[in-house]
Write an enzyme that holds these catalytic residues in place. Sequence first.
Site, PDB file in Angstrom:
ATOM      1  N   ASP A  81       0.862  -1.178   0.000  1.00 33.48           N
ATOM      2  CA  ASP A  81       0.000   0.000   0.000  1.00 33.48           C
ATOM      3  C   ASP A  81       0.901   1.231   0.000  1.00 33.48           C
ATOM      4  OD1 ASP A  81      -2.398   1.590   0.426  1.00 33.48           O
ATOM      5  OD2 ASP A  81      -1.730   1.770   2.509  1.00 33.48           O
ATOM      6  N   ASP A  87      -0.273   5.127   1.012  1.00 31.08           N
ATOM      7  CA  ASP A  87      -0.551   6.078   2.091  1.00 31.08           C
ATOM      8  C   ASP A  87      -0.618   5.364   3.433  1.00 31.08           C
ATOM      9  OD1 ASP A  87      -0.921   8.623   0.633  1.00 31.08           O
ATOM     10  OD2 ASP A  87      -2.541   7.533  -0.341  1.00 31.08           O
TER      11      ASP A  87
END
Length: 227
Positions: free
Chosen positions: A25, A27
Amino acid sequence: MTLPSPSGPPASRGDGAPVSALLLDLDGTLVNSEPLHREGYRVYFAQKGWDVPDLTIFTGRRALDVLATEPGPWSGLDPQAVLDEILEHVPDEDPEPVPGARELILTARSGRTPVAIVTSAGPAWVERSLGSLGLGLDDVDLVVTALDVTAGKPDPEGFALACERLGADPAAAVAAEDSPAGIRAAVAAGVRRVHGIATTHAPDELTAAGAVEVHVDARPLLALLAD
């Protein structure tokens, strides 16, 4: 974009089995950008005179999905128009790197472990975030953004697409996520080792979502690439 794997021994998942891919991922996992996004939401809601909701409903998910499906003061409004206004209030700053994120990517890429970023953000934010790590798009093998899927996290489409494009067995992959939605997406895609990064959610929330381990940053994941 998929790059050929460099030579060298493949990494292992920590149980002796090789890692087919490292699925990351963006953020909250590679960059600590959630404070910037939440400031944009806070200012927008304040200007509207709306009560600020629990902003964790946006974490790890495409904002358009939340605005279109979750009840709130935005209900009945055009989700894209609302999002455009929110983005105007996000501070124009580079996000802070999560400790170990740069090293994790470079270590994986120096071996034979392909690296994919699977994010609910758009391409421009991916490039800016990688820049804050001193990296570029050529430093990862694949990027799957919000524009590449029809359904965002917690739907598994993004992680499944990453594994498909990399030719990687999801059961032998390792994923890292900071949100319950992202963890559920990776697990639903068949990833058996999903690690939580507790930058935005409490460890017990990430464990409940399916994380096999939870870390305060990305540094412990380096051990998976050293086995």
